[in-house]
Design a protein around this motif. Structure first.
Motif, PDB file in Angstrom:
ATOM      1  N   GLU A 206       0.855  -1.178   0.000  1.00 15.63           N
ATOM      2  CA  GLU A 206       0.000   0.000   0.000  1.00 15.63           C
ATOM      3  C   GLU A 206       0.893   1.231   0.000  1.00 15.63           C
ATOM      4  OE1 GLU A 206      -2.575  -0.283   3.328  1.00 15.63           O
ATOM      5  OE2 GLU A 206      -3.511  -2.161   2.675  1.00 15.63           O
ATOM      6  N   GLU A 207       0.342   2.344  -0.481  1.00 18.44           N
ATOM      7  CA  GLU A 207       1.162   3.538  -0.723  1.00 18.44           C
ATOM      8  C   GLU A 207       1.858   4.064   0.530  1.00 18.44           C
ATOM      9  OE1 GLU A 207       0.707   8.014  -2.705  1.00 18.44           O
ATOM     10  OE2 GLU A 207      -0.957   6.574  -2.768  1.00 18.44           O
ATOM     11  N   MET A 208       1.131   4.267   1.624  1.00 20.25           N
ATOM     12  CA  MET A 208       1.735   4.863   2.814  1.00 20.25           C
ATOM     13  C   MET A 208       2.792   3.972   3.457  1.00 20.25           C
ATOM     14  SD  MET A 208      -1.369   6.972   4.672  1.00 20.25           S
ATOM     15  CE  MET A 208      -0.253   7.448   5.990  1.00 20.25           C
ATOM     16  N   ILE A 214      10.510   3.314   2.363  1.00 19.08           N
ATOM     17  CA  ILE A 214      11.544   4.003   1.578  1.00 19.08           C
ATOM     18  C   ILE A 214      12.227   5.078   2.424  1.00 19.08           C
ATOM     19  CG2 ILE A 214      11.935   5.506  -0.416  1.00 19.08           C
ATOM     20  CD1 ILE A 214       9.582   4.023  -1.788  1.00 19.08           C
ATOM     21  N   ASP A 215      11.416   5.856   3.148  1.00 17.76           N
ATOM     22  CA  ASP A 215      11.968   6.905   4.016  1.00 17.76           C
ATOM     23  C   ASP A 215      12.796   6.293   5.143  1.00 17.76           C
ATOM     24  OD1 ASP A 215      10.645   8.748   2.451  1.00 17.76           O
ATOM     25  OD2 ASP A 215       8.934   8.951   3.827  1.00 17.76           O
ATOM     26  N   SER A 293       2.359  -1.865  -8.716  1.00 23.38           N
ATOM     27  CA  SER A 293       3.081  -0.592  -8.769  1.00 23.38           C
ATOM     28  C   SER A 293       3.868  -0.370  -7.483  1.00 23.38           C
ATOM     29  CB  SER A 293       2.099   0.566  -9.005  1.00 23.38           C
ATOM     30  OG  SER A 293       1.240   0.749  -7.887  1.00 23.38           O
ATOM     31  N   GLN A 294       3.296  -0.759  -6.339  1.00 22.22           N
ATOM     32  CA  GLN A 294       4.009  -0.620  -5.068  1.00 22.22           C
ATOM     33  C   GLN A 294       5.149  -1.628  -4.959  1.00 22.22           C
ATOM     34  OE1 GLN A 294       3.428   1.952  -2.945  1.00 22.22           O
ATOM     35  NE2 GLN A 294       2.026   2.574  -4.582  1.00 22.22           N
ATOM     36  N   ARG A 295       4.956  -2.816  -5.499  1.00 23.99           N
ATOM     37  CA  ARG A 295       6.022  -3.821  -5.504  1.00 23.99           C
ATOM     38  C   ARG A 295       7.220  -3.323  -6.303  1.00 23.99           C
ATOM     39  NH1 ARG A 295       3.146  -7.726  -6.745  1.00 23.99           N
ATOM     40  NH2 ARG A 295       3.057  -8.945  -4.819  1.00 23.99           N
ATOM     41  N   ALA A 296       6.951  -2.634  -7.400  1.00 22.32           N
ATOM     42  CA  ALA A 296       8.040  -2.076  -8.210  1.00 22.32           C
ATOM     43  C   ALA A 296       8.833  -1.038  -7.421  1.00 22.32           C
ATOM     44  CB  ALA A 296       7.479  -1.458  -9.493  1.00 22.32           C
TER      45      ALA A 296
END
Length: 333
Positions: A206-208, A214-215, A293-296
């Motif tokens: 999921e996006e968040m 990543i952060d 897209s999140q897996r990428a």
């Protein structure tokens, strides 16, 4: 069956973090069992006071002592011990070990001095919590009667606080530039920044959570802390192939053919049912597209990644063993 080698063969301390709701505690427990399945003696620690380990293994709340949690005799030769690290108890132990303040330390606790000190100085609190983990990792034959651990798995604070929690040295800079607490912080940092440690981050697609992962990796690297792998948890089953998903997303599903297929299976499908099934399929395809897209983005982080399926029966001891087997097979343990 577990592979012959692990992706992190030199690592003793495995720190597990992740955004709330991603299942980091579950992954930490599975990772501890995975190491035990390789014949290791493992210590599973938690530092947030939630007693999450006790709940997952369905045992009584853990005291501030190392307690046998699971014997992996059916799944390997190792054992898992558990420890719920408490800052106040750790400070009492610290005072007893280094200042011989046995009864005096307990008196301070009764007057609330210890709780006051660790509350106004959170950096000190983190030094005490990580210091106990450090002590467990540094044991050797000179520690008479103390159990030695091949692997330690730390269920750590969430991703948003992990760099601050582990970077105890810099957190103490404004509180203590010298003295025993600062010296202990420096000593702990030698372990946390060494090849013997790896920080693994847990996320879901999921996006968040992915952005926080990543952060978190960036912050860990900036702090000089060793990043291990990223565990993608709660992965849903992939029920549709690429062709079927494309047809659903493009709105080109042949509904009459679908109705005939249902009829041949003995299902009386009217137009309303067929429309409903196609709508559900489209939702599933859109979800899969988002996950891809999140897996990428996860793959672009540039660290080893591992995926754990969502457990159909929920998280119990049997489910934890399933996760442990998967983590071994993928090489995290």
């Amino acid at each position: 069956m577990a592979p012959a080698s692990s992706d992190f063969p030199e690592v003793q301390l495995h720190v597990v973090t992740g955004k709330g709701g991603t299942g980091k505690s579950t992954v930490a427990a599975g990772l501890a069992l995975a190491h035990a399945s390789r014949g290791k003696t493992v210590l599973l620690c938690e530092v947030e006071g939630r007693q999450g380990i006790a709940q997952m293994f369905d045992v009584s709340p853990l005291p501030y002592e190392e307690r046998l949690l699971a014997k992996a005799t059916e799944h390997g030769a190792g054992d898992v011990y558990a420890l719920a690290v408490d800052a106040e108890a750790a400070l009492l132990e610290y005072l007893s070990m280094y200042y011989r303040l046995g009864r005096a330390g307990k008196a301070l606790d009764r007057f609330g001095v210890i709780d006051f000190a660790t509350t106004i100085a959170p950096g000190v609190r983190d030094v005490l919590l990580t210091g106990k983990v450090y002590e467990a990792a540094q044991r050797n034959s000179r520690n008479k009667g103390a159990r030695q651990y091949d692997a330690i798995v730390l269920d750590a604070p969430p991703t948003g606080r992990i760099a601050q929690f582990l970077n105890v040295n810099s957190e103490l800079a404004g509180l203590a530039r010298m003295g025993p607490i600062k010296a202990q912080a420096d000593t702990v940092m030698t372990l946390l920044r060494s090849p013997r440690t790896a920080v693994h981050l847990v996320t879901v697609l999921e996006e968040m959570p992915v952005q926080e992962t990543i952060d978190g990796v960036r912050e860990l690297r900036e702090a000089g802390l060793p990043v291990g792998g990223v565990v993608v948890n709660l992965v849903r089953p992939q029920d549709l192939d690429a062709e079927a998903r494309a047809a659903l997303l493009e709105g080109t599903v042949d509904e009459s053919a679908l109705a005939k297929a249902l009829a041949s299976a003995g299902i009386d499908a009217d137009k309303a049912l067929v429309h409903s099934l196609v709508a559900e399929g489209r939702d599933h395809a859109e979800r899969r597209q988002l996950e891809d897209s999140q897996r990428a983005l996860v793959e672009k982080i540039g660290v080893p990644t591992y995926e754990l399926a969502k457990l159909a029966g929920g998280v119990d001891l049997g489910g934890l063993y399933e996760l442990a087997e998967s983590l071994c097979a993928q090489g995290l343990a």
